[in-house]
Design an enzyme around this catalytic site. Structure first.
Site, PDB file in Angstrom:
ATOM      1  N   GLU A  39     -24.599   1.381  25.601  1.00  0.00           N
ATOM      2  CA  GLU A  39     -24.765   1.256  24.143  1.00  0.00           C
ATOM      3  C   GLU A  39     -25.975   0.386  23.787  1.00  0.00           C
ATOM      4  O   GLU A  39     -26.116  -0.030  22.638  1.00  0.00           O
ATOM      5  CB  GLU A  39     -23.504   0.666  23.491  1.00  0.00           C
ATOM      6  CG  GLU A  39     -22.220   1.421  23.771  1.00  0.00           C
ATOM      7  CD  GLU A  39     -22.175   2.839  23.225  1.00  0.00           C
ATOM      8  OE1 GLU A  39     -23.167   3.297  22.645  1.00  0.00           O
ATOM      9  OE2 GLU A  39     -21.125   3.487  23.400  1.00  0.00           O
ATOM     10  N   HIS A  94     -13.174  -2.695  21.593  1.00  0.00           N
ATOM     11  CA  HIS A  94     -12.207  -1.605  21.378  1.00  0.00           C
ATOM     12  C   HIS A  94     -10.859  -2.190  20.934  1.00  0.00           C
ATOM     13  O   HIS A  94      -9.874  -2.082  21.658  1.00  0.00           O
ATOM     14  CB  HIS A  94     -12.004  -0.808  22.669  1.00  0.00           C
ATOM     15  CG  HIS A  94     -13.207  -0.070  23.170  1.00  0.00           C
ATOM     16  ND1 HIS A  94     -13.237   0.580  24.385  1.00  0.00           N
ATOM     17  CD2 HIS A  94     -14.429   0.144  22.609  1.00  0.00           C
ATOM     18  CE1 HIS A  94     -14.419   1.160  24.557  1.00  0.00           C
ATOM     19  NE2 HIS A  94     -15.169   0.899  23.502  1.00  0.00           N
ATOM     20  N   GLU A 131      -7.826 -14.243   3.370  1.00  0.00           N
ATOM     21  CA  GLU A 131      -9.160 -14.769   3.659  1.00  0.00           C
ATOM     22  C   GLU A 131     -10.179 -13.684   4.024  1.00  0.00           C
ATOM     23  O   GLU A 131     -11.362 -13.980   4.162  1.00  0.00           O
ATOM     24  CB  GLU A 131      -9.071 -15.815   4.774  1.00  0.00           C
ATOM     25  CG  GLU A 131      -8.072 -16.919   4.416  1.00  0.00           C
ATOM     26  CD  GLU A 131      -8.606 -18.334   4.523  1.00  0.00           C
ATOM     27  OE1 GLU A 131      -9.441 -18.563   5.399  1.00  0.00           O
ATOM     28  OE2 GLU A 131      -8.185 -19.186   3.722  1.00  0.00           O
TER      29      GLU A 131
END
Ligand code: 13P
Ligand code: ZN
Length: 281
Positions: free
Chosen positions: A117, A143, A171
């Site tokens: 990647e 993942h 939050e």
């Protein structure tokens, strides 16, 4: 002194171990890249190989990353092994003066190449560096299971994902007021998904990959890990609530309440992801 005792290497290695501990990195899943500061490059340089590896063209190019150095996980390497043997699972890459090729200057001592990647990381670094006036340094792909599960049940739009996540923990709108982008399912590992992701990263600091995972970015390891963690935890809460409630959400945070959080915490929410204010009666 070893290169692995240099603070930036220690922080990088710790984050890989933390990601493994969270369960986000089955087998070789996920990858982490860090754009080094010049002083960090100089600290590490004494440990660089006498002969750097050959230049390898990436199939993508970025003018604003010419000559930069990155720490990157290796393709097919396991996050769980990074703390045990960083020199075999991680590398330092130099980018050439054309901004289109890398070469290994340290690491992957038993062979290998940076993450498959890397084109996505590289283009994301380029757009985030530009969007943050040089502040952004970390791109992290993981993942996380709950977020991936959401990509099977929510419409694959930035608005749907952002709203579900913002409303899953109070939050969240403070941590990612800009929301999250969503990339439809694509074949991973190439220039096409890299371009699609980096287009979204011009606007977002995190992008969901449908049925695959998440890309998160940030100025440092803590912020980036924290963003991944916050998004995945929100996804987990949403899934828990849907599962426990058999698909029925009885109550949630209202859009006016999101606006109130933003006002009090001094953040600007992406307005087009909020519903219109109801007219005052
Ligand atoms: P690499 O082992 O090449 O980093 O690939 C893992 C991954 O998550 C691909 O998307
Ligand atoms: Zn992946």
């Amino acid at each position: 002194m070893a290169i692995t005792e240099i603070p930036v290497m220690q922080d990088y290695i710790r984050m890989c171990g933390d990601g493994w501990d969270q369960g986000w990195h089955e087998r070789n899943g996920g990858n982490l890249t860090y754009r080094m500061r010049p002083e960090e490059v100089e600290q590490c340089r004494p440990y660089f190989q006498a002969e750097p590896g050959p230049w390898v063209n990436m199939g993508v190019q970025a003018d604003n990353l010419k000559g930069e150095y990155f720490i990157a996980t290796g393709s097919g390497k396991y996050f769980r092994n990074v703390p045990l043997a960083p020199q075999d699972n991680v590398c330092i890459l130099e980018i050439n003066q054309a901004g289109d090729s890398w070469r290994i200057v340290w690491g992957l001592e038993k062979g290998g190449r940076p993450t498959s990647e890397f084109p996505s990381h590289f283009l994301n670094h380029s757009v985030r560096k530009k969007a943050t006036a040089g502040e952004n340094r970390v791109i992290y792909h993981a993942h996380p299971a709950n977020l991936i599960a959401l990509t099977y049940i929510l419409p694959l739009t930035a608005r749907d994902f952002t709203r579900a996540l913002w409303k899953s923990a109070t939050e969240c709108p403070v941590v990612f007021p800009g929301g999250v982008g969503v990339v439809p399912w694509m074949v991973p590992g190439g220039a096409e998904i890299a371009l699609a992701t980096s287009k979204l990263m011009e606007e977002y600091d995190a992008a969901v990959w449908a049925h695959h995972g998440l890309f998160a970015s940030g100025p440092d390891f803590d912020t980036t890990f924290g963003l991944m963690h916050t998004i995945e935890k929100a996804a987990q809460i949403y899934i828990l609530a849907l599962s426990a409630g058999q698909g029925k959400i009885r109550q949630t945070i209202q859009d006016e309440e999101l606006r109130a959080i933003a006002r009090d915490f001094g953040v600007t929410l992406r307005e087009e992801f909020l519903d219109e204010t109801p007219l005052a009666k």
